[in-house]
Write a protein that holds these residues in place. Structure first.
Motif, PDB file in Angstrom:
ATOM      1  N   PRO A   1     -26.654 -20.922 -25.589  1.00 55.36           N
ATOM      2  CA  PRO A   1     -26.367 -20.161 -24.368  1.00 55.36           C
ATOM      3  C   PRO A   1     -25.449 -18.978 -24.634  1.00 55.36           C
ATOM      4  O   PRO A   1     -24.570 -19.039 -25.496  1.00 55.36           O
ATOM      5  CB  PRO A   1     -25.659 -21.185 -23.475  1.00 55.36           C
ATOM      6  CG  PRO A   1     -25.030 -22.148 -24.429  1.00 55.36           C
ATOM      7  CD  PRO A   1     -25.915 -22.192 -25.634  1.00 55.36           C
ATOM      8  N   THR A   2     -25.663 -17.912 -23.873  1.00 53.14           N
ATOM      9  CA  THR A   2     -24.760 -16.759 -23.931  1.00 53.14           C
ATOM     10  C   THR A   2     -23.494 -17.102 -23.155  1.00 53.14           C
ATOM     11  O   THR A   2     -23.454 -18.084 -22.404  1.00 53.14           O
ATOM     12  CB  THR A   2     -25.400 -15.535 -23.276  1.00 53.14           C
ATOM     13  OG1 THR A   2     -25.624 -15.839 -21.890  1.00 53.14           O
ATOM     14  CG2 THR A   2     -26.725 -15.176 -23.936  1.00 53.14           C
ATOM     15  N   CYS A   5      -5.897 -24.297 -15.231  1.00 55.22           N
ATOM     16  CA  CYS A   5      -4.978 -24.054 -16.354  1.00 55.22           C
ATOM     17  C   CYS A   5      -5.416 -22.900 -17.259  1.00 55.22           C
ATOM     18  O   CYS A   5      -4.692 -21.939 -17.435  1.00 55.22           O
ATOM     19  CB  CYS A   5      -4.858 -25.288 -17.236  1.00 55.22           C
ATOM     20  SG  CYS A   5      -4.217 -26.751 -16.442  1.00 55.22           S
ATOM     21  N   THR A   6      -6.613 -23.032 -17.823  1.00 50.48           N
ATOM     22  CA  THR A   6      -6.933 -22.143 -18.950  1.00 50.48           C
ATOM     23  C   THR A   6      -7.511 -20.804 -18.519  1.00 50.48           C
ATOM     24  O   THR A   6      -7.594 -19.890 -19.321  1.00 50.48           O
ATOM     25  CB  THR A   6      -7.978 -22.784 -19.889  1.00 50.48           C
ATOM     26  OG1 THR A   6      -9.252 -22.762 -19.229  1.00 50.48           O
ATOM     27  CG2 THR A   6      -7.599 -24.189 -20.240  1.00 50.48           C
ATOM     28  N   GLY A   7      -7.964 -20.706 -17.275  1.00 47.91           N
ATOM     29  CA  GLY A   7      -8.625 -19.462 -16.890  1.00 47.91           C
ATOM     30  C   GLY A   7     -10.017 -19.355 -17.479  1.00 47.91           C
ATOM     31  O   GLY A   7     -10.584 -18.268 -17.537  1.00 47.91           O
ATOM     32  N   TYR A   8     -10.563 -20.444 -17.928  1.00 49.96           N
ATOM     33  CA  TYR A   8     -11.972 -20.570 -18.359  1.00 49.96           C
ATOM     34  C   TYR A   8     -12.292 -19.955 -19.724  1.00 49.96           C
ATOM     35  O   TYR A   8     -13.275 -20.333 -20.342  1.00 49.96           O
ATOM     36  CB  TYR A   8     -12.945 -19.987 -17.307  1.00 49.96           C
ATOM     37  CG  TYR A   8     -12.719 -20.564 -15.925  1.00 49.96           C
ATOM     38  CD1 TYR A   8     -13.199 -21.829 -15.602  1.00 49.96           C
ATOM     39  CD2 TYR A   8     -12.004 -19.866 -14.962  1.00 49.96           C
ATOM     40  CE1 TYR A   8     -12.972 -22.374 -14.354  1.00 49.96           C
ATOM     41  CE2 TYR A   8     -11.772 -20.411 -13.711  1.00 49.96           C
ATOM     42  CZ  TYR A   8     -12.260 -21.663 -13.410  1.00 49.96           C
ATOM     43  OH  TYR A   8     -12.028 -22.200 -12.189  1.00 49.96           O
ATOM     44  N   ALA A   9     -11.492 -19.014 -20.199  1.00 51.14           N
ATOM     45  CA  ALA A   9     -11.844 -18.323 -21.448  1.00 51.14           C
ATOM     46  C   ALA A   9     -11.980 -19.323 -22.600  1.00 51.14           C
ATOM     47  O   ALA A   9     -12.946 -19.275 -23.371  1.00 51.14           O
ATOM     48  CB  ALA A   9     -10.805 -17.263 -21.768  1.00 51.14           C
ATOM     49  N   THR A  10     -11.027 -20.237 -22.708  1.00 54.01           N
ATOM     50  CA  THR A  10     -11.091 -21.173 -23.836  1.00 54.01           C
ATOM     51  C   THR A  10     -12.168 -22.240 -23.626  1.00 54.01           C
ATOM     52  O   THR A  10     -12.697 -22.789 -24.587  1.00 54.01           O
ATOM     53  CB  THR A  10      -9.728 -21.841 -24.077  1.00 54.01           C
ATOM     54  OG1 THR A  10      -9.338 -22.506 -22.877  1.00 54.01           O
ATOM     55  CG2 THR A  10      -8.686 -20.811 -24.468  1.00 54.01           C
ATOM     56  N   ILE A  11     -12.477 -22.513 -22.365  1.00 53.91           N
ATOM     57  CA  ILE A  11     -13.560 -23.474 -22.097  1.00 53.91           C
ATOM     58  C   ILE A  11     -14.885 -22.870 -22.566  1.00 53.91           C
ATOM     59  O   ILE A  11     -15.676 -23.526 -23.251  1.00 53.91           O
ATOM     60  CB  ILE A  11     -13.613 -23.826 -20.593  1.00 53.91           C
ATOM     61  CG1 ILE A  11     -12.351 -24.595 -20.192  1.00 53.91           C
ATOM     62  CG2 ILE A  11     -14.869 -24.635 -20.270  1.00 53.91           C
ATOM     63  CD1 ILE A  11     -12.204 -24.845 -18.707  1.00 53.91           C
ATOM     64  N   VAL A  12     -15.096 -21.618 -22.211  1.00 51.35           N
ATOM     65  CA  VAL A  12     -16.325 -20.931 -22.620  1.00 51.35           C
ATOM     66  C   VAL A  12     -16.406 -20.896 -24.148  1.00 51.35           C
ATOM     67  O   VAL A  12     -17.447 -21.188 -24.748  1.00 51.35           O
ATOM     68  CB  VAL A  12     -16.370 -19.503 -22.031  1.00 51.35           C
ATOM     69  CG1 VAL A  12     -17.557 -18.731 -22.584  1.00 51.35           C
ATOM     70  CG2 VAL A  12     -16.437 -19.556 -20.503  1.00 51.35           C
ATOM     71  N   ARG A  13     -15.261 -20.584 -24.775  1.00 54.21           N
ATOM     72  CA  ARG A  13     -15.214 -20.531 -26.243  1.00 54.21           C
ATOM     73  C   ARG A  13     -15.541 -21.915 -26.850  1.00 54.21           C
ATOM     74  O   ARG A  13     -16.238 -22.014 -27.859  1.00 54.21           O
ATOM     75  CB  ARG A  13     -13.798 -20.094 -26.668  1.00 54.21           C
ATOM     76  CG  ARG A  13     -13.779 -19.120 -27.830  1.00 54.21           C
ATOM     77  CD  ARG A  13     -12.367 -18.597 -28.065  1.00 54.21           C
ATOM     78  NE  ARG A  13     -11.953 -17.630 -27.065  1.00 54.21           N
ATOM     79  CZ  ARG A  13     -10.680 -17.438 -26.657  1.00 54.21           C
ATOM     80  NH1 ARG A  13      -9.701 -18.165 -27.153  1.00 54.21           N
ATOM     81  NH2 ARG A  13     -10.395 -16.532 -25.758  1.00 54.21           N
ATOM     82  N   SER A  14     -15.049 -22.953 -26.209  1.00 51.34           N
ATOM     83  CA  SER A  14     -15.293 -24.319 -26.704  1.00 51.34           C
ATOM     84  C   SER A  14     -16.775 -24.662 -26.675  1.00 51.34           C
ATOM     85  O   SER A  14     -17.306 -25.284 -27.601  1.00 51.34           O
ATOM     86  CB  SER A  14     -14.537 -25.335 -25.840  1.00 51.34           C
ATOM     87  OG  SER A  14     -13.165 -25.049 -25.821  1.00 51.34           O
ATOM     88  N   VAL A  15     -17.440 -24.250 -25.605  1.00 51.12           N
ATOM     89  CA  VAL A  15     -18.872 -24.559 -25.477  1.00 51.12           C
ATOM     90  C   VAL A  15     -19.658 -23.764 -26.522  1.00 51.12           C
ATOM     91  O   VAL A  15     -20.591 -24.281 -27.146  1.00 51.12           O
ATOM     92  CB  VAL A  15     -19.374 -24.273 -24.042  1.00 51.12           C
ATOM     93  CG1 VAL A  15     -20.853 -24.622 -23.914  1.00 51.12           C
ATOM     94  CG2 VAL A  15     -18.556 -25.054 -23.012  1.00 51.12           C
ATOM     95  N   ARG A  16     -19.255 -22.515 -26.739  1.00 55.83           N
ATOM     96  CA  ARG A  16     -19.911 -21.700 -27.782  1.00 55.83           C
ATOM     97  C   ARG A  16     -19.712 -22.354 -29.151  1.00 55.83           C
ATOM     98  O   ARG A  16     -20.629 -22.430 -29.955  1.00 55.83           O
ATOM     99  CB  ARG A  16     -19.341 -20.272 -27.809  1.00 55.83           C
ATOM    100  CG  ARG A  16     -20.017 -19.259 -26.897  1.00 55.83           C
ATOM    101  CD  ARG A  16     -21.518 -19.129 -27.077  1.00 55.83           C
ATOM    102  NE  ARG A  16     -21.960 -18.869 -28.443  1.00 55.83           N
ATOM    103  CZ  ARG A  16     -23.216 -18.963 -28.854  1.00 55.83           C
ATOM    104  NH1 ARG A  16     -24.165 -19.316 -28.013  1.00 55.83           N
ATOM    105  NH2 ARG A  16     -23.538 -18.709 -30.089  1.00 55.83           N
TER     106      ARG A  16
END
Lengths: 290, 182
Positions: free
Chosen positions: B119-120, B135-146
């Protein structure tokens, strides 16, 4: 912890068996499909039923999208996600994908259904506005297999009220297909996935550059979603131009009946009705031409 | 009423009330408290579990409705001691702080990679758009999934490579003494 009041759970094995159950249980029973409107209402005690009849096992019977030359038929248990992902539906009516992208969120769209959305009859519900725009017919089945077909105007009889009887089920939506068509949906919401502050659907049919017919459906500006025949009359036979869209927007603004609430003032909502009508018509015409 | 469902590959049968929500069935009846319970209104998405492989908000599904179906919770993500690539990604890329939204985020991410292995960023953001992290503002969650997508793909490629080279080896070694290929 919010939980519904106690009720008996029954699971339907076929449409006719579900109708039989409802015939026996009467107004104390309610169908549950995706449940994403009904269960929150039951948690808040805005709705209470003695029996819930789960129809999710009827997906094989009621979950389908059948594009045809004259009409597209959609089973009432078709889920939002299926509506969003259907290439056939997007080709016939791009308004569906426009609307589905802004309905709740992907996880909720895994459960919610077309029939549930229409039967909820929320005045700001997106698919009701889409079906109003597309002049949909609703197929309702009752005891003994008797079926009746009603228009969207007849289907919704008030906020959160439909013409579907205690022992009846909405089983199918039929959308008429005409040549030269284009459609679009525009919505303003407070945050992603929220109910509409105001939304507008538009469908147009062109022939030789002129508008043969057009329909506009609005949500969240009256007791139910609203089709505006005066707009259709104003657009028929005319060349689609910005000034014509402007005129249609002005009709939308004065024909609707919004209330001031925490989502905005009535004046603001009238402004949105005009602007969103204009944008939806503009995009519908672009699509009809391409 | 009695309900039987499969939770993390184990069949469970319990006597329940019709009004019991799936989230409470998992947490209170089965003591699987990895599934968190947040807003109660289908907004926050912390209660997301997989129902027949699809993410659902378990605060808005009756336990009875899951009868006869397969539920997967965060407890069913790891294979024994081996963490799922999603879990590894959340560790490697700091995909969590307080951890409250994490189980739901990971289940949605698992379902996403099952259907879309590459996924992009936009697709990841769309997939988790029904879930709130404060907490994280989603940036690190997105990075984790990538991270999980990339590492899962690399692992799958290694498996394919090994299989292919083994097959190629068999063909190349036709007529050769057995055991000459490592």
């Amino acid at each position: 912890m919010q939980v519904p009041a106690p009720f008996e759970y029954e699971r339907a094995t076929s449409v006719d068996q579900a109708i039989g159950l409802m015939e026996r249980l009467g107004s104390t029973a309610r169908l549950i499909a995706g449940g994403h409107s009904l269960l929150p209402m039951m948690k808040l005690r805005l709705a209470n039923f003695d029996y819930l009849i789960d129809i999710n096992d009827l997906h094989a019977e009621l979950g389908y999208i059948e594009p045809g030359p004259d009409e597209v038929r959609i089973g009432a248990l078709t889920r939002h996600r299926e509506l969003l992902e259907s290439a056939g539906l997007a080709a016939a009516f791009p308004i569906f994908a426009d609307a589905e992208r802004v309905i709740a969120d992907p996880v909720v769209r895994n459960r919610g259904t077309l029939g549930g959305s229409l039967c909820q009859a929320d005045p700001s519900e997106d698919l009701s506005a889409v079906c109003t725009t597309l002049d949909a017919s609703c197929v309702i089945r009752g005891p003994g297999g008797a079926e009746r077909v009603v228009s969207m105007e007849e289907f919704h009889v008030g906020p959160y009220e439909t013409t579907v009887g205690d022992a009846e089920i909405l089983i199918e939506i039929r959308l008429p297909v005409r040549p030269g068509g284009g459609s679009a949906y525009e919505k303003v919401e407070r945050r992603a996935g929220d109910w509409a502050v105001v939304s507008a659907g538009a469908a147009v049919w062109l022939d030789g550059g002129a508008i043969v017919d057009a329909r506009v459906g609005l949500a969240a500006v009256g007791p139910n979603t609203t089709g505006i025949p005066e707009i259709s009359a104003a657009l028929r036979g005319r060349e689609p131009t910005e000034s014509l869209f402007e005129q249609a927007g002005a009709i939308a603004a004065r024909s609707c009946d919004p209330v001031t609430d925490q989502r905005g003032s009535a004046d603001y909502k009238r402004h949105l009705a005009a602007e969103l009508t204009k944008r939806a018509l503009r995009r519908a015409v672009e699509r009809a031409r391409s | 009423m009695q309900v039987t469902m499969t939770v993390n590959d184990v069949e469970v049968t319990r006597e329940i009330e019709g009004r019991l929500l799936l989230v409470h069935f998992l947490r209170d009846v089965l003591a699987l408290t990895g599934t968190h319970w947040g807003c109660d209104t289908s907004n926050c998405g912390t209660c997301v579990v997989l129902l027949d492989g699809e993410p659902v908000k378990s605060c808005t599904v009756l336990a009875a409705m899951a009868g006869g179906h397969a539920v997967r919770t965060v407890e069913g993500l790891a294979k024994g001691a081996e963490l799922d690539p999603i879990q590894q990604g959340f560790m490697q890329c700091h995909g969590l702080q307080c951890g409250f939204c994490t189980p739901g985020m990971m289940m949605t991410a698992r379902a996403l990679l099952n259907t879309n292995p590459d996924p992009t960023e936009a697709e990841i953001r769309e997939a988790i758009s029904g879930q709130i992290c404060r907490c994280t503002g989603y940036a690190t969650i997105v990075r984790s999934v990538r991270w999980a997508a990339v590492h899962e793909a690399a692992a799958a490629a290694r498996v394919t490579e090994t299989t292919e080279s083994a097959e190629a080896g068999e063909i190349a070694d036709a007529g050769q003494p057995a055991g000459s290929v490592a």
